[in-house]
Design an enzyme around this catalytic site. Structure first.
Site, PDB file in Angstrom:
ATOM      1  N   LYS A   1       0.884  -1.177   0.000  1.00  0.00           N
ATOM      2  CA  LYS A   1       0.000   0.000   0.000  1.00  0.00           C
ATOM      3  C   LYS A   1       0.915   1.219   0.000  1.00  0.00           C
ATOM      4  O   LYS A   1       1.474   1.584   1.031  1.00  0.00           O
ATOM      5  CB  LYS A   1      -0.889  -0.072   1.247  1.00  0.00           C
ATOM      6  CG  LYS A   1      -1.372   1.252   1.771  1.00  0.00           C
ATOM      7  CD  LYS A   1      -2.462   1.852   0.913  1.00  0.00           C
ATOM      8  CE  LYS A   1      -2.859   3.207   1.471  1.00  0.00           C
ATOM      9  NZ  LYS A   1      -2.022   4.292   0.915  1.00  0.00           N
TER      10      LYS A   1
ATOM     11  N   GLU B   1       8.383   1.897  11.623  1.00  0.00           N
ATOM     12  CA  GLU B   1       9.472   2.862  11.357  1.00  0.00           C
ATOM     13  C   GLU B   1       8.810   4.229  11.310  1.00  0.00           C
ATOM     14  O   GLU B   1       8.164   4.573  10.324  1.00  0.00           O
ATOM     15  CB  GLU B   1      10.146   2.543  10.017  1.00  0.00           C
ATOM     16  CG  GLU B   1      10.746   1.156   9.921  1.00  0.00           C
ATOM     17  CD  GLU B   1      11.989   0.997  10.764  1.00  0.00           C
ATOM     18  OE1 GLU B   1      12.552   2.013  11.203  1.00  0.00           O
ATOM     19  OE2 GLU B   1      12.384  -0.151  11.010  1.00  0.00           O
TER      20      GLU B   1
ATOM     21  N   CYS C   1      13.087  10.940   7.201  1.00  0.00           N
ATOM     22  CA  CYS C   1      12.994  10.541   8.617  1.00  0.00           C
ATOM     23  C   CYS C   1      14.356  10.694   9.267  1.00  0.00           C
ATOM     24  O   CYS C   1      14.490  11.254  10.339  1.00  0.00           O
ATOM     25  CB  CYS C   1      12.494   9.114   8.722  1.00  0.00           C
ATOM     26  SG  CYS C   1      13.500   7.944   7.814  1.00  0.00           S
TER      27      CYS C   1
HETATM   28  P1  NAD Z   1       1.682   8.687   7.016  1.00  0.00           P
HETATM   29  O1  NAD Z   1       1.699   8.042   8.360  1.00  0.00           O
HETATM   30  O2  NAD Z   1       0.716   9.764   6.767  1.00  0.00           O
HETATM   31  O3  NAD Z   1       1.406   7.600   5.881  1.00  0.00           O
HETATM   32  C1  NAD Z   1       2.210   6.442   5.734  1.00  0.00           C
HETATM   33  C2  NAD Z   1       1.407   5.358   5.039  1.00  0.00           C
HETATM   34  O4  NAD Z   1       0.341   4.944   5.899  1.00  0.00           O
HETATM   35  C3  NAD Z   1       0.743   5.782   3.738  1.00  0.00           C
HETATM   36  O5  NAD Z   1       0.766   4.709   2.828  1.00  0.00           O
HETATM   37  C4  NAD Z   1      -0.670   6.090   4.173  1.00  0.00           C
HETATM   38  O6  NAD Z   1      -1.600   5.982   3.115  1.00  0.00           O
HETATM   39  C5  NAD Z   1      -0.889   5.012   5.210  1.00  0.00           C
HETATM   40  N1  NAD Z   1      -1.918   5.322   6.203  1.00  0.00           N
HETATM   41  C6  NAD Z   1      -2.352   6.536   6.608  1.00  0.00           C
HETATM   42  N2  NAD Z   1      -3.313   6.406   7.548  1.00  0.00           N
HETATM   43  C7  NAD Z   1      -3.482   5.076   7.742  1.00  0.00           C
HETATM   44  C8  NAD Z   1      -4.322   4.303   8.593  1.00  0.00           C
HETATM   45  N3  NAD Z   1      -5.199   4.878   9.422  1.00  0.00           N
HETATM   46  N4  NAD Z   1      -4.228   2.952   8.543  1.00  0.00           N
HETATM   47  C9  NAD Z   1      -3.340   2.359   7.713  1.00  0.00           C
HETATM   48  N5  NAD Z   1      -2.529   3.036   6.881  1.00  0.00           N
HETATM   49  C10 NAD Z   1      -2.596   4.384   6.897  1.00  0.00           C
HETATM   50  O7  NAD Z   1       3.194   9.145   6.759  1.00  0.00           O
HETATM   51  P2  NAD Z   1       3.729  10.030   5.550  1.00  0.00           P
HETATM   52  O8  NAD Z   1       3.288  11.434   5.778  1.00  0.00           O
HETATM   53  O9  NAD Z   1       3.436   9.350   4.255  1.00  0.00           O
HETATM   54  O10 NAD Z   1       5.317   9.910   5.754  1.00  0.00           O
HETATM   55  C11 NAD Z   1       6.055  10.782   6.520  1.00  0.00           C
HETATM   56  C12 NAD Z   1       6.350  10.196   7.892  1.00  0.00           C
HETATM   57  O11 NAD Z   1       7.023   8.959   7.760  1.00  0.00           O
HETATM   58  C13 NAD Z   1       7.280  11.064   8.728  1.00  0.00           C
HETATM   59  O12 NAD Z   1       6.824  11.089  10.059  1.00  0.00           O
HETATM   60  C14 NAD Z   1       8.609  10.336   8.636  1.00  0.00           C
HETATM   61  O13 NAD Z   1       9.514  10.590   9.669  1.00  0.00           O
HETATM   62  C15 NAD Z   1       8.168   8.932   8.618  1.00  0.00           C
HETATM   63  N6  NAD Z   1       9.217   8.095   8.061  1.00  0.00           N
HETATM   64  C16 NAD Z   1       9.881   7.221   8.878  1.00  0.00           C
HETATM   65  C17 NAD Z   1      10.924   6.439   8.371  1.00  0.00           C
HETATM   66  C18 NAD Z   1      11.656   5.470   9.243  1.00  0.00           C
HETATM   67  O14 NAD Z   1      12.310   4.591   8.698  1.00  0.00           O
HETATM   68  N7  NAD Z   1      11.576   5.568  10.537  1.00  0.00           N
HETATM   69  C19 NAD Z   1      11.267   6.554   7.023  1.00  0.00           C
HETATM   70  C20 NAD Z   1      10.570   7.474   6.225  1.00  0.00           C
HETATM   71  C21 NAD Z   1       9.540   8.223   6.748  1.00  0.00           C
END
Ligand code: NAD
Length: 483
Positions: free
Chosen positions: A173, A248, A282
């Site tokens: 997804k 993550e 991140c």
């Molecule tokens: P997000 O949490 O908004 O979305 C991530 C994914 O989850 C997307 O595919 C989204 O469609 C899905 N999603 C959203 N709501 C959901 C729900 N209720 N149930 C299931 N899936 C759902 O994150 P984002 O804005 O896409 O990414 C940025 C964030 O990701 C930042 O906080 C960043 O630090 C973090 N990040 C962490 C790492 C790591 O390895 N720790 C790496 C990259 C990004």
């Protein structure tokens, strides 16, 4: 119009609904993709479940071989995938190329490991009769791989690589705003000859598709990368079925620059660490703590470096010595960064550079690279994750103060220290609360090293040998009656 990839075929959503993917540099529509619903999730999970038994039994060498073949097909389509990534995500072409190459490197790492997976033999006491033990590794079943928009390709690869070589099947997804390059990657990997249902991708809203996937009783394993708040929701949804979840999540990486640091190298590390991907990473240099005796010299060099960045469309190369920085990914993301900057300035921060939307930019979510000095330690740039080109910087007295401030965060993802003093290096390695500490090196996620956060940055590891463990059930077998 793009389609989803389910059970070996390109498909629309069952409802026929679609939504547009927007180019963050122009606000124009790049393409439309299916807006999947729970019924599409059902089909994808069923396909993955049906494909699982045969894939799990497949010779491990063949699984590695198929992945390697997929990598070669992908390599032949590098330009097409990279360009798509730039148009849907916003990052400059050279960054998109870097991400694509990193994806291939990571997949190759796991393709190579396919033949190196081992269990164990354990002699056992003969109290109950002579016997010995085996520790065997079994694939888990259907994996949900939920990926964010900042690195849509590498963060998908860190999940599907280990999942597939371990013998699991996968439903990906992607973030709703970055499905297009990921769809191409999944399509090309399937062209290598993966059986239908082994690797699927569905597009749509996180709240609908993501939640349906995570809640599905047949999904045994959830690999999630995204925001901390979403991670909390994923965990809640996983509880009823006791799924194995890795999270993550967000980070607020501190960088400590000591008095003996090579300042040119430290500045370069901070610039790349903060402004790569327009600061939407991140692992990024998000809070800079500089020893007071080198603070002025560091800031001077830093500002000279920041001035080289030129916001613009990712597919147009900046003229040297300028460096291209792309737009933020969405208008909401830019609003968030602006709000954090205003808060920092209201709390005593001094604006050293940027702080505004670049002139002559009516379209696109651009923002100037920004540096702010000494905001209060309770400002939002400290308390929250800053996911954009906003760099706060502080003076510190000594290593103790630097480490105390570095740890003053709910996050614990990455961190770095710039010094050649072995005692300070040792102290940082032992005392900084983070999943990773780089010493005189930029914040980069190596495929070879386990990576993952502590505190509210999540748990579980991606990358390295360790990540594979999260895609296996470890089972003990006792073989008795040996006389
Ligand atoms: P997000 O949490 O908004 O979305 C991530 C994914 O989850 C997307 O595919 C989204 O469609 C899905 N999603 C959203 N709501 C959901 C729900 N209720 N149930 C299931 N899936 C759902 O994150 P984002 O804005 O896409 O990414 C940025 C964030 O990701 C930042 O906080 C960043 O630090 C973090 N990040 C962490 C790492 C790591 O390895 N720790 C790496 C990259 C990004």
């Amino acid at each position: 119009m793009a389609q989803m990839f389910v059970a070996g075929e390109w498909k629309p959503a069952k409802s026929g609904a679609t939504y547009p993917v927007i180019n963050p540099a122009t606000e124009e529509v790049v393409d439309h993709v299916p807006l999947a619903g729970p019924e599409d999730v059902e089909e994808a999970v069923r396909a993955a479940k049906e494909a699982f038994p045969a894939w799990a039994k497949r010779d491990f060498e063949e699984r590695g071989e198929l992945l390697r073949k997929g990598i070669e097909i992908l390599r032949a389509h590098r330009e097409e995938v990279v360009e798509t990534l730039t148009r849907e995500q916003g990052k400059p072409l050279h960054e998109a190329q870097g991400e694509f190459d990193h994806l291939l490197h990571g997949l190759a790492y796991y393709a190579d490991l396919a033949t190196k997976i081992r269990g164990a033999y354990q002699p056992l006491p003969s109290r109950l009769g002579p016997s010995y033990g085996l520790v065997i590794k079994r694939p888990m079943g259907v994996v949900a791989a939920i990926v964010p928009w900042n690195f849509p390709l590498t963060l998908m690869g860190t999940k599907i690589g280990p999942a597939l070589v371990a013998g699991n099947t996968v439903v990906v997804k992607p973030a709703s705003t970055t499905p297009l390059a990921a769809l191409k990657v999944v399509g090309y990997l399937n062209q290598a000859g993966l059986p239908p249902g082994v690797l699927n991708l569905i597009t749509g809203a996180g709240k609908v598709v993501g939640e349906a996937l995570v809640s599905h009783s047949e999904v045994r394993r959830v690999a999630f990368t995204g925001e901390t708040a979403t991670g909390r929701r994923i965990l809640e949804l996983s509880v009823p079925h006791f799924k194995r979840v890795t999270l993550e999540l967000g980070g607020s990486d501190p960088v400590i620059v000591c008095s003996d640091a090579d300042l040119d190298k430290a500045v370069r590390g901070v610039l790349i660490g903060r402004f790569w991907n327009a600061g939407q990473a991140c692992l990024a240099a998000k809070r800079i703590y500089v020893f007071e005796d080198v603070y002025d010299a560091f800031v001077e060099k830093l500002l000279a470096g920041v001035a080289r960045y030129e916001p613009g469309e990712g597919w147009v190369k900046a003229e040297r010595p300028r460096i291209r920085i792309g737009p933020l990914h969405t208008a909401k993301q830019r609003e968030e960064v602006l709000g954090q900057l205003q808060d920092a300035l209201a709390k005593g921060g001094k604006l050293l550079y940027g702080g505004r939307i670049p002139e002559a930019r009516e379209k696109g979510f651009f923002f100037m690279p920004t540096v702010v000095a000494e905001p209060a330690h309770d400002s939002r740039v400290v308390r929250e994750e800053t996911f954009g080109p906003l760099l706060p910087i502080w003076k510190v007295r000594d290593i103790d103060e630097a480490i105390r401030l570095a740890n003053d965060s709910i996050y614990g993802l990455g961190s770095s220290i710039w010094t050649y003093n072995v005692k300070w290096i040792h102290k940082a390695a032992q005392e900084i609360e983070a999943g990773m500490t780089w010493v005189n090196q930029i914040h980069y996620g190596y495929d070879e090293l386990p990576f993952g956060g502590v505190k509210q940055s999540g748990y579980g590891k991606e990358h390295g040998l360790e990540a594979l463990e999260y895609y296996f059930e470890t089972k003990s077998v006792v073989v008795g009656d040996l006389e």
